[in-house]
Motif scaffolding. Structure first.
Motif, PDB file in Angstrom:
ATOM      1  N   LEU A 135       5.386   6.394  -0.856  1.00 20.96           N
ATOM      2  CA  LEU A 135       6.211   5.221  -1.163  1.00 20.96           C
ATOM      3  C   LEU A 135       5.315   3.999  -1.124  1.00 20.96           C
ATOM      4  CD1 LEU A 135       9.184   4.042  -1.373  1.00 20.96           C
ATOM      5  CD2 LEU A 135       9.084   3.812   1.104  1.00 20.96           C
ATOM      6  N   HIS A 136       5.479   3.115  -2.086  1.00 16.06           N
ATOM      7  CA  HIS A 136       4.737   1.857  -2.046  1.00 16.06           C
ATOM      8  C   HIS A 136       5.523   0.881  -1.160  1.00 16.06           C
ATOM      9  CE1 HIS A 136       2.902   3.591  -5.636  1.00 16.06           C
ATOM     10  NE2 HIS A 136       1.885   2.809  -5.346  1.00 16.06           N
ATOM     11  N   ALA A 137       4.846   0.325  -0.173  1.00 18.13           N
ATOM     12  CA  ALA A 137       5.520  -0.549   0.789  1.00 18.13           C
ATOM     13  C   ALA A 137       4.585  -1.672   1.241  1.00 18.13           C
ATOM     14  CB  ALA A 137       5.964   0.267   2.007  1.00 18.13           C
ATOM     15  N   ARG A 138       5.189  -2.758   1.628  1.00 19.36           N
ATOM     16  CA  ARG A 138       4.453  -3.831   2.294  1.00 19.36           C
ATOM     17  C   ARG A 138       4.448  -3.471   3.778  1.00 19.36           C
ATOM     18  NH1 ARG A 138       3.825  -7.865  -1.376  1.00 19.36           N
ATOM     19  NH2 ARG A 138       5.360  -7.997  -3.041  1.00 19.36           N
ATOM     20  N   VAL A 139       3.259  -3.363   4.356  1.00 21.13           N
ATOM     21  CA  VAL A 139       3.150  -2.917   5.752  1.00 21.13           C
ATOM     22  C   VAL A 139       2.648  -4.072   6.602  1.00 21.13           C
ATOM     23  CG1 VAL A 139       2.113  -1.268   7.333  1.00 21.13           C
ATOM     24  CG2 VAL A 139       2.694  -0.555   5.000  1.00 21.13           C
ATOM     25  N   LEU A 140       3.512  -4.550   7.488  1.00 23.97           N
ATOM     26  CA  LEU A 140       3.181  -5.614   8.422  1.00 23.97           C
ATOM     27  C   LEU A 140       2.725  -4.973   9.733  1.00 23.97           C
ATOM     28  CD1 LEU A 140       3.252  -8.661   9.192  1.00 23.97           C
ATOM     29  CD2 LEU A 140       5.581  -8.257  10.015  1.00 23.97           C
TER      30      LEU A 140
ATOM     31  N   ARG B  87       0.861  -1.177   0.000  1.00 22.26           N
ATOM     32  CA  ARG B  87       0.000   0.000   0.000  1.00 22.26           C
ATOM     33  C   ARG B  87       0.900   1.231   0.000  1.00 22.26           C
ATOM     34  NH1 ARG B  87      -1.564   2.171   5.668  1.00 22.26           N
ATOM     35  NH2 ARG B  87      -0.158   1.061   7.037  1.00 22.26           N
ATOM     36  N   GLN B  88       0.319   2.367  -0.179  1.00 24.39           N
ATOM     37  CA  GLN B  88       1.095   3.597  -0.159  1.00 24.39           C
ATOM     38  C   GLN B  88       1.227   4.112   1.273  1.00 24.39           C
ATOM     39  OE1 GLN B  88      -0.883   6.319  -2.832  1.00 24.39           O
ATOM     40  NE2 GLN B  88       0.311   5.600  -4.558  1.00 24.39           N
ATOM     41  N   VAL B  89       2.423   4.610   1.585  1.00 25.52           N
ATOM     42  CA  VAL B  89       2.661   5.255   2.875  1.00 25.52           C
ATOM     43  C   VAL B  89       3.345   6.595   2.616  1.00 25.52           C
ATOM     44  CG1 VAL B  89       2.801   3.111   4.212  1.00 25.52           C
ATOM     45  CG2 VAL B  89       4.856   4.047   3.207  1.00 25.52           C
ATOM     46  N   ARG B  90       3.096   7.519   3.492  1.00 24.41           N
ATOM     47  CA  ARG B  90       3.739   8.831   3.380  1.00 24.41           C
ATOM     48  C   ARG B  90       5.144   8.756   3.979  1.00 24.41           C
ATOM     49  NH1 ARG B  90       1.266  13.329   2.214  1.00 24.41           N
ATOM     50  NH2 ARG B  90       2.640  14.481   3.609  1.00 24.41           N
ATOM     51  N   LEU B  91       6.099   9.354   3.287  1.00 26.71           N
ATOM     52  CA  LEU B  91       7.471   9.358   3.780  1.00 26.71           C
ATOM     53  C   LEU B  91       7.566  10.047   5.135  1.00 26.71           C
ATOM     54  CD1 LEU B  91       9.469  10.220   0.539  1.00 26.71           C
ATOM     55  CD2 LEU B  91       9.242   7.987   1.645  1.00 26.71           C
ATOM     56  N   ASP B  92       6.788  11.109   5.328  1.00 28.75           N
ATOM     57  CA  ASP B  92       6.900  11.865   6.581  1.00 28.75           C
ATOM     58  C   ASP B  92       6.222  11.179   7.767  1.00 28.75           C
ATOM     59  OD1 ASP B  92       4.254  12.321   5.911  1.00 28.75           O
ATOM     60  OD2 ASP B  92       4.425  14.502   5.820  1.00 28.75           O
ATOM     61  N   GLU B  93       5.671   9.979   7.544  1.00 26.49           N
ATOM     62  CA  GLU B  93       5.109   9.177   8.640  1.00 26.49           C
ATOM     63  C   GLU B  93       6.028   8.029   9.036  1.00 26.49           C
ATOM     64  OE1 GLU B  93       1.303   7.920   7.183  1.00 26.49           O
ATOM     65  OE2 GLU B  93       0.362   9.852   7.603  1.00 26.49           O
ATOM     66  N   LEU B  94       7.165   7.887   8.332  1.00 26.92           N
ATOM     67  CA  LEU B  94       8.076   6.763   8.568  1.00 26.92           C
ATOM     68  C   LEU B  94       9.188   7.117   9.549  1.00 26.92           C
ATOM     69  CD1 LEU B  94       8.550   5.493   4.899  1.00 26.92           C
ATOM     70  CD2 LEU B  94       7.167   4.436   6.703  1.00 26.92           C
ATOM     71  N   VAL B  95       9.520   6.137  10.382  1.00 25.31           N
ATOM     72  CA  VAL B  95      10.695   6.214  11.242  1.00 25.31           C
ATOM     73  C   VAL B  95      11.672   5.174  10.705  1.00 25.31           C
ATOM     74  CG1 VAL B  95      11.597   5.867  13.574  1.00 25.31           C
ATOM     75  CG2 VAL B  95       9.341   6.901  13.249  1.00 25.31           C
ATOM     76  N   THR B  96      12.876   5.585  10.365  1.00 28.13           N
ATOM     77  CA  THR B  96      13.847   4.642   9.822  1.00 28.13           C
ATOM     78  C   THR B  96      14.415   3.763  10.940  1.00 28.13           C
ATOM     79  OG1 THR B  96      15.795   6.051  10.082  1.00 28.13           O
ATOM     80  CG2 THR B  96      14.503   6.319   8.056  1.00 28.13           C
ATOM     81  N   THR B  97      14.892   2.592  10.573  1.00 23.12           N
ATOM     82  CA  THR B  97      15.560   1.709  11.534  1.00 23.12           C
ATOM     83  C   THR B  97      17.062   1.656  11.269  1.00 23.12           C
ATOM     84  OG1 THR B  97      15.140  -0.233  10.161  1.00 23.12           O
ATOM     85  CG2 THR B  97      13.515   0.275  11.878  1.00 23.12           C
ATOM     86  N   LYS B  98      17.504   2.451  10.300  1.00 23.01           N
ATOM     87  CA  LYS B  98      18.931   2.540   9.968  1.00 23.01           C
ATOM     88  C   LYS B  98      19.310   4.010   9.889  1.00 23.01           C
ATOM     89  CE  LYS B  98      18.617  -1.561   7.091  1.00 23.01           C
ATOM     90  NZ  LYS B  98      18.569  -2.061   5.721  1.00 23.01           N
ATOM     91  N   ARG B  99      20.483   4.325  10.404  1.00 18.29           N
ATOM     92  CA  ARG B  99      20.971   5.696  10.338  1.00 18.29           C
ATOM     93  C   ARG B  99      21.812   5.950   9.099  1.00 18.29           C
ATOM     94  NH1 ARG B  99      20.422   9.066  14.378  1.00 18.29           N
ATOM     95  NH2 ARG B  99      19.691   8.327  16.373  1.00 18.29           N
ATOM     96  N   ASN B 100      22.380   4.894   8.519  1.00 16.31           N
ATOM     97  CA  ASN B 100      23.295   5.043   7.397  1.00 16.31           C
ATOM     98  C   ASN B 100      22.715   4.436   6.135  1.00 16.31           C
ATOM     99  OD1 ASN B 100      25.381   6.230   8.994  1.00 16.31           O
ATOM    100  ND2 ASN B 100      25.812   4.198   9.811  1.00 16.31           N
ATOM    101  N   LEU B 101      22.985   5.083   5.020  1.00 12.46           N
ATOM    102  CA  LEU B 101      22.530   4.633   3.716  1.00 12.46           C
ATOM    103  C   LEU B 101      23.740   4.238   2.892  1.00 12.46           C
ATOM    104  CD1 LEU B 101      20.339   4.410   1.490  1.00 12.46           C
ATOM    105  CD2 LEU B 101      20.790   6.805   0.986  1.00 12.46           C
ATOM    106  N   ASP B 102      23.672   3.084   2.261  1.00 12.68           N
ATOM    107  CA  ASP B 102      24.730   2.638   1.368  1.00 12.68           C
ATOM    108  C   ASP B 102      24.565   3.395   0.051  1.00 12.68           C
ATOM    109  OD1 ASP B 102      26.577   1.350  -0.177  1.00 12.68           O
ATOM    110  OD2 ASP B 102      25.640  -0.617  -0.059  1.00 12.68           O
ATOM    111  N   LEU B 103      25.496   4.260  -0.250  1.00 11.60           N
ATOM    112  CA  LEU B 103      25.403   5.088  -1.444  1.00 11.60           C
ATOM    113  C   LEU B 103      25.369   4.248  -2.713  1.00 11.60           C
ATOM    114  CD1 LEU B 103      25.151   8.023  -2.228  1.00 11.60           C
ATOM    115  CD2 LEU B 103      27.636   8.175  -2.307  1.00 11.60           C
TER     116      LEU B 103
END
Length: 97
Positions: A90-95, A29-45
């Motif tokens: 963002l389209h995401a699978r939401v558990l 389903r679609q989720v808003r980016l501004d409603e997400l909390v990341t579980t990672k601080r670093n992004l692999d470029l």
């Protein structure tokens, strides 16, 4: 602000879904980016810039909803790409736990 917050680690209990085949049973389903909390601080470029970054994995990001909060478990590079393209969704699978 792109995300609701930047987290470190997974504050929710283990859900047992470890493979893309297991996640495939969770409808996207679609989720808003501004409603997400990341579980990672670093992004692999490399993952962000790779042209085929979604070719080998799930096409959808993996999000866990726990106590009403949406945690971005997998797909940080997809979320950042969406933000760079000025998309708020963002389209995401939401558990839901």
């Amino acid at each position: 602000m792109i995300f609701k917050a930047v987290g470190e680690g997974r504050p929710y209990p283990d859900h047992g879904l470890t493979t893309p085949a297991q996640w495939a049973d969770v409808p996207p389903r679609q989720v808003r980016l501004d409603e997400l909390v990341t579980t990672k601080r670093n992004l692999d470029l490399d993952a962000l810039l790779a042209e085929d970054s979604t070719f080998y994995g799930d096409l959808f990001a993996h999000v866990v909803e726990y106590k009403g909060i949406l945690y971005l478990e997998d797909g940080l590079h997809r979320a950042v790409r969406a933000a760079l393209h000025q998309r708020a969704l963002l389209h995401a699978r939401v558990l839901v736990l």
